[in-house]
Design a protein around this motif. Sequence first.
Motif, mmCIF file in Angstrom:
data_model
loop_
_atom_site.group_PDB
_atom_site.id
_atom_site.type_symbol
_atom_site.label_atom_id
_atom_site.label_comp_id
_atom_site.label_asym_id
_atom_site.label_seq_id
_atom_site.Cartn_x
_atom_site.Cartn_y
_atom_site.Cartn_z
ATOM 1 N N LYS A 1 -7.321 30.209 -13.094
ATOM 2 C CA LYS A 1 -6.198 31.202 -12.948
ATOM 3 C C LYS A 1 -6.796 32.913 -12.711
ATOM 4 C CE LYS A 1 -2.762 28.776 -13.484
ATOM 5 N NZ LYS A 1 -1.859 28.464 -12.195
ATOM 6 N N PRO B 1 -3.700 35.687 -19.792
ATOM 7 C CA PRO B 1 -2.701 34.600 -20.073
ATOM 8 C C PRO B 1 -3.073 33.580 -21.173
ATOM 9 C CG PRO B 1 -3.995 34.376 -17.982
ATOM 10 C CD PRO B 1 -4.820 35.386 -18.653
ATOM 11 N N ASN C 1 1.070 34.065 -15.981
ATOM 12 C CA ASN C 1 0.237 33.025 -15.907
ATOM 13 C C ASN C 1 -1.320 33.207 -15.406
ATOM 14 O OD1 ASN C 1 1.126 30.354 -16.199
ATOM 15 N ND2 ASN C 1 1.959 30.061 -14.318
ATOM 16 N N HIS D 1 -3.438 30.026 -21.575
ATOM 17 C CA HIS D 1 -3.858 28.637 -21.313
ATOM 18 C C HIS D 1 -4.220 27.853 -22.278
ATOM 19 C CE1 HIS D 1 -2.023 29.287 -17.626
ATOM 20 N NE2 HIS D 1 -2.958 30.544 -17.530
ATOM 21 N N GLY E 1 5.157 35.034 -21.456
ATOM 22 C CA GLY E 1 4.793 34.802 -20.265
ATOM 23 C C GLY E 1 4.084 35.580 -18.802
#
Length: 141
Positions: free
Chosen positions: A126, A115, A101, A117, A99
């Motif tokens: 982000k 994170p 973000n 992505h 987890g």
Amino acid sequence: MVLKDCSQESKIFRIRTYKQKYTFSPEGSNRRDIEEEVALHWEYFLRDAERGSLSLAGTDGEPPITLTLADILAFITGVDSIPPLGFEKAGGVEFLHEGGNFPMASTCALILRLPLHEDYEVFKEKMIFAILNAHGFFGNV
């Protein structure tokens, strides 16, 4: 000395962001593939900051805020200038598989947690949001 000179910023961040080391999963694993992609996003993000092309649109008629390498350094280390003798230890980059973000930084350990992505534009959005809204950023306590 505050990082203002682009060549000074460039030199510091091109040496793997203060001698950072990536903590990758074993080669050949699915995790490793995404980690390598995100590490590349991180390199692009630093390049974009160096070029001055990372900005967040202003609200209510305010001008946009441009993110600099000095801002990124402050997010990771807690200081916006490099100590005269450098940092005592090398920093590192880890990846947030469980987890998360937004990026996180452990300023005492000089660890940046990125994170996962896959899309660079999402990663960039982000990162900018987190860095500009970090506790203590721009003197806010």
